[in-house]
Design a protein around this motif. Structure first.
Motif, PDB file in Angstrom:
ATOM      1  N   VAL A 105      61.032 -17.187   2.890  1.00 32.62           N
ATOM      2  CA  VAL A 105      61.733 -18.327   2.976  1.00 32.62           C
ATOM      3  C   VAL A 105      62.894 -18.342   2.495  1.00 32.62           C
ATOM      4  CG1 VAL A 105      61.745 -20.808   2.679  1.00 32.62           C
ATOM      5  CG2 VAL A 105      59.539 -19.570   2.598  1.00 32.62           C
ATOM      6  N   ASN A 106      64.036 -18.885   3.119  1.00 35.62           N
ATOM      7  CA  ASN A 106      65.314 -19.036   2.834  1.00 35.62           C
ATOM      8  C   ASN A 106      65.561 -19.450   1.571  1.00 35.62           C
ATOM      9  OD1 ASN A 106      66.483 -17.866   5.321  1.00 35.62           O
ATOM     10  ND2 ASN A 106      66.883 -19.939   6.074  1.00 35.62           N
ATOM     11  N   GLY A 107      66.556 -18.966   0.637  1.00 31.69           N
ATOM     12  CA  GLY A 107      66.407 -19.300  -0.524  1.00 31.69           C
ATOM     13  C   GLY A 107      65.824 -18.528  -1.600  1.00 31.69           C
ATOM     14  N   ALA A 108      64.480 -17.983  -1.200  1.00 34.37           N
ATOM     15  CA  ALA A 108      63.800 -17.040  -1.971  1.00 34.37           C
ATOM     16  C   ALA A 108      64.546 -16.040  -2.776  1.00 34.37           C
ATOM     17  CB  ALA A 108      62.712 -16.592  -1.326  1.00 34.37           C
ATOM     18  N   GLY A 109      65.791 -15.494  -2.353  1.00 38.35           N
ATOM     19  CA  GLY A 109      66.248 -14.316  -2.628  1.00 38.35           C
ATOM     20  C   GLY A 109      66.374 -13.164  -2.049  1.00 38.35           C
ATOM     21  N   LYS A 110      66.154 -13.264  -0.440  1.00 38.52           N
ATOM     22  CA  LYS A 110      65.823 -12.268   0.280  1.00 38.52           C
ATOM     23  C   LYS A 110      67.087 -11.334   0.482  1.00 38.52           C
ATOM     24  CE  LYS A 110      64.710 -14.119   4.086  1.00 38.52           C
ATOM     25  NZ  LYS A 110      65.560 -13.551   5.390  1.00 38.52           N
ATOM     26  N   THR A 112      69.575 -10.932  -1.599  1.00 38.64           N
ATOM     27  CA  THR A 112      69.818 -10.324  -3.078  1.00 38.64           C
ATOM     28  C   THR A 112      68.924  -9.265  -3.186  1.00 38.64           C
ATOM     29  OG1 THR A 112      70.454 -12.540  -3.695  1.00 38.64           O
ATOM     30  CG2 THR A 112      70.163 -10.823  -5.242  1.00 38.64           C
ATOM     31  N   LYS A 116      69.079  -5.322  -3.694  1.00 44.27           N
ATOM     32  CA  LYS A 116      68.515  -4.456  -4.964  1.00 44.27           C
ATOM     33  C   LYS A 116      67.970  -3.278  -4.697  1.00 44.27           C
ATOM     34  CE  LYS A 116      68.224  -8.688  -7.918  1.00 44.27           C
ATOM     35  NZ  LYS A 116      67.223  -9.854  -8.284  1.00 44.27           N
ATOM     36  N   ARG A 137      71.658 -16.827  10.648  1.00 46.53           N
ATOM     37  CA  ARG A 137      72.501 -17.270   9.288  1.00 46.53           C
ATOM     38  C   ARG A 137      73.790 -16.184   9.154  1.00 46.53           C
ATOM     39  NH1 ARG A 137      69.710 -17.821   3.587  1.00 46.53           N
ATOM     40  NH2 ARG A 137      69.103 -15.854   4.151  1.00 46.53           N
ATOM     41  N   THR A 250      61.071 -12.631  -7.114  1.00 49.29           N
ATOM     42  CA  THR A 250      62.378 -13.249  -7.727  1.00 49.29           C
ATOM     43  C   THR A 250      62.579 -14.057  -8.663  1.00 49.29           C
ATOM     44  OG1 THR A 250      62.844 -14.789  -6.069  1.00 49.29           O
ATOM     45  CG2 THR A 250      63.160 -12.189  -5.600  1.00 49.29           C
ATOM     46  N   LYS A 251      63.558 -14.172  -9.507  1.00 52.62           N
ATOM     47  CA  LYS A 251      63.960 -15.166 -10.231  1.00 52.62           C
ATOM     48  C   LYS A 251      63.125 -15.287 -11.784  1.00 52.62           C
ATOM     49  CE  LYS A 251      65.808 -17.462  -6.384  1.00 52.62           C
ATOM     50  NZ  LYS A 251      66.324 -18.510  -5.863  1.00 52.62           N
ATOM     51  N   GLY A 278      67.353 -10.833 -12.001  1.00 49.92           N
ATOM     52  CA  GLY A 278      68.561 -11.334 -12.270  1.00 49.92           C
ATOM     53  C   GLY A 278      69.383 -11.126 -10.873  1.00 49.92           C
ATOM     54  N   GLU A 279      70.717 -11.607 -10.932  1.00 44.09           N
ATOM     55  CA  GLU A 279      71.338 -11.736  -9.624  1.00 44.09           C
ATOM     56  C   GLU A 279      72.224 -10.527  -9.043  1.00 44.09           C
ATOM     57  OE1 GLU A 279      72.851 -15.832  -8.749  1.00 44.09           O
ATOM     58  OE2 GLU A 279      73.318 -15.730 -11.044  1.00 44.09           O
TER      59      GLU A 279
HETATM   60  P1  GDP Z   1      67.903 -15.873   0.605  1.00 47.22           P
HETATM   61  O1  GDP Z   1      68.356 -17.180   1.322  1.00 47.22           O
HETATM   62  O2  GDP Z   1      66.581 -15.775   0.431  1.00 47.22           O
HETATM   63  O3  GDP Z   1      68.723 -14.625   1.151  1.00 47.22           O
HETATM   64  O4  GDP Z   1      68.596 -16.066  -0.980  1.00 47.22           O
HETATM   65  P2  GDP Z   1      69.410 -15.429  -1.699  1.00 47.22           P
HETATM   66  O5  GDP Z   1      69.365 -13.859  -1.714  1.00 47.22           O
HETATM   67  O6  GDP Z   1      70.974 -15.708  -0.948  1.00 47.22           O
HETATM   68  O7  GDP Z   1      69.270 -15.950  -2.954  1.00 47.22           O
HETATM   69  C1  GDP Z   1      69.441 -17.296  -3.449  1.00 47.22           C
HETATM   70  C2  GDP Z   1      70.103 -17.544  -4.859  1.00 47.22           C
HETATM   71  O8  GDP Z   1      69.138 -16.856  -5.921  1.00 47.22           O
HETATM   72  C3  GDP Z   1      71.376 -16.659  -5.029  1.00 47.22           C
HETATM   73  O9  GDP Z   1      72.067 -17.579  -5.763  1.00 47.22           O
HETATM   74  C4  GDP Z   1      70.839 -15.202  -5.779  1.00 47.22           C
HETATM   75  O10 GDP Z   1      71.919 -15.001  -6.549  1.00 47.22           O
HETATM   76  C5  GDP Z   1      69.696 -15.832  -6.471  1.00 47.22           C
HETATM   77  N1  GDP Z   1      68.733 -14.965  -6.991  1.00 47.22           N
HETATM   78  C6  GDP Z   1      68.097 -14.079  -6.205  1.00 47.22           C
HETATM   79  N2  GDP Z   1      67.168 -13.116  -6.821  1.00 47.22           N
HETATM   80  C7  GDP Z   1      67.317 -13.568  -8.078  1.00 47.22           C
HETATM   81  C8  GDP Z   1      66.502 -13.329  -9.320  1.00 47.22           C
HETATM   82  O11 GDP Z   1      65.914 -12.304  -9.501  1.00 47.22           O
HETATM   83  N3  GDP Z   1      67.190 -13.767 -10.580  1.00 47.22           N
HETATM   84  C9  GDP Z   1      68.111 -14.843 -10.313  1.00 47.22           C
HETATM   85  N4  GDP Z   1      68.442 -15.489 -11.626  1.00 47.22           N
HETATM   86  N5  GDP Z   1      68.728 -15.236  -9.349  1.00 47.22           N
HETATM   87  C10 GDP Z   1      68.493 -14.762  -8.158  1.00 47.22           C
END
Ligand code: GDP
Length: 298
Positions: A105-110, A112, A116, A137, A250-251, A278-279
């Motif tokens: 899902v968007n925002g999950a950290g895909k 990032t 990694k 996107r 993630t997170k 982490g980010e």
């Molecule tokens: P996407 O929409 O799934 O592609 O999500 P993003 O990769 O853009 O990540 C969404 C937000 O979560 C960003 O601000 C990232 O920096 C943050 N993020 C992603 N993974 C992690 C993590 O493991 N730890 C922390 N603290 N933040 C994370």
């Protein structure tokens, strides 16, 4: 890095439980058992698992004066058995490029997580081609392009709105031509009807399978550890549509809810392969049950 990333969960499981004890130890009675249970619950492991741990402590120590270490050892062992999974690493292709689809899902950290994973593979001497398959996107493609340049990976992308399968086609083509070790493909993460998602992912799989017979080798579901029950049910749609083979959680750094690995393992019946703490691109570690539990009690 893992222990550091898990600071908040560790504080609960380690420091808070230690705080229940005095130097001379403490009698294991209902009061203590309830206090331990309350702490376990705060890690989001779920009532069932927390009860299981509490019952084990009761069975082992009720009516006895014990020290923190006895209790922590019980918790660690029971937690490890609750999280038990097949800790196998990423399945690599027998020969030629390994293809990894990344869904979630968007925002999950895909995005990032893809950065990694790229870093992780490059650190191990692998060359990486990225396919920016989330063509809806523009921001995701831009972000991925920045990461690719920074990390030293090749990126294949398309104009906004182009068929993701055509990006996949070109990414696989490039991977084969360049004799890349790993091809990582981003996918759309918007929650439209599950049928569209399924059709899109199916098409991607077909395109990959035509060029690389046993691909994709892994389909990783990116899941936000802090998203709670709602996040789990949303991600279930992806997991079913995409025939996922593993989870990247993630997170975990931002939360004390590291116990969530337990209900997630149960909900998806998939191994957790990596965790994000982490980010930054280096904030990823391979998940294996024992190392994770050790980090929690370090
Ligand atoms: P996407 O929409 O799934 O592609 O999500 P993003 O990769 O853009 O990540 C969404 C937000 O979560 C960003 O601000 C990232 O920096 C943050 N993020 C992603 N993974 C992690 C993590 O493991 N730890 C922390 N603290 N933040 C994370």
């Amino acid at each position: 890095r893992l222990a550091q990333g898990m600071t908040r969960t560790r504080r609960l499981l380690n420091t808070d439980i230690r705080d229940l004890f005095k130097a001379e130890g403490r009698l294991v009675d209902e009061e203590l058992l309830d206090e331990i249970f309350a702490i376990l619950i705060q890690t989001d492991m779920g009532a069932g698992p927390a009860t299981q741990i509490k019952d084990r402590i009761a069975r082992d120590f009720r009516g006895r004066i014990v020290h923190t270490e006895d209790i922590l050892k019980d918790i660690r062992e029971e937690l490890a058995s609750l999280m038990q999974q097949d800790d196998e690493p990423i399945k690599m292709a027998a020969e030629g490029p390994t293809v990894i689809l990344v869904v979630g899902v968007n925002g999950a950290g895909k995005t990032t997580t893809i950065a990694k994973l790229t870093r992780w593979f490059i650190d191990q001497g692998n060359s990486v081609v990225l396919g920016a398959g989330d063509t809806f996107r523009a921001a995701a493609t831009e972000q991925l392009t920045i990461w690719a340049e920074r990390l030293g990976a090749t990126i294949i992308k398309g104009e906004q709105g182009t068929d993701p399968a055509s990006v996949v086609f070109r990414a696989v083509d490039e991977g084969l031509k360049a004799n890349a070790d790993v091809i990582i493909i981003d996918t759309a993460g918007r929650l439209q009807t599950q049928k569209n998602l399924m059709t899109e992912l199916e098409k991607m799989r077909r395109v990959i399978g035509k060029k690389i017979e046993d691909g994709p080798h892994e389909v990783l579901l990116v899941l936000d550890a802090t998203a709670g029950q709602n996040g789990i049910s949303q991600a279930k749609g992806f997991s079913e549509a995409a025939q996922c083979t593993g989870i990247v959680l993630t997170k975990l750094d931002g939360t004390a809810k590291g116990g969530v690995v337990v209900p997630i393992r149960k909900a998806f019946e998939l191994p957790v392969k990596f965790i994000g703490v982490g980010e930054k691109p280096e904030d990823l570690t391979r998940f294996d049950t024992n190392t994770f539990c050790d980090a929690l009690f370090a």
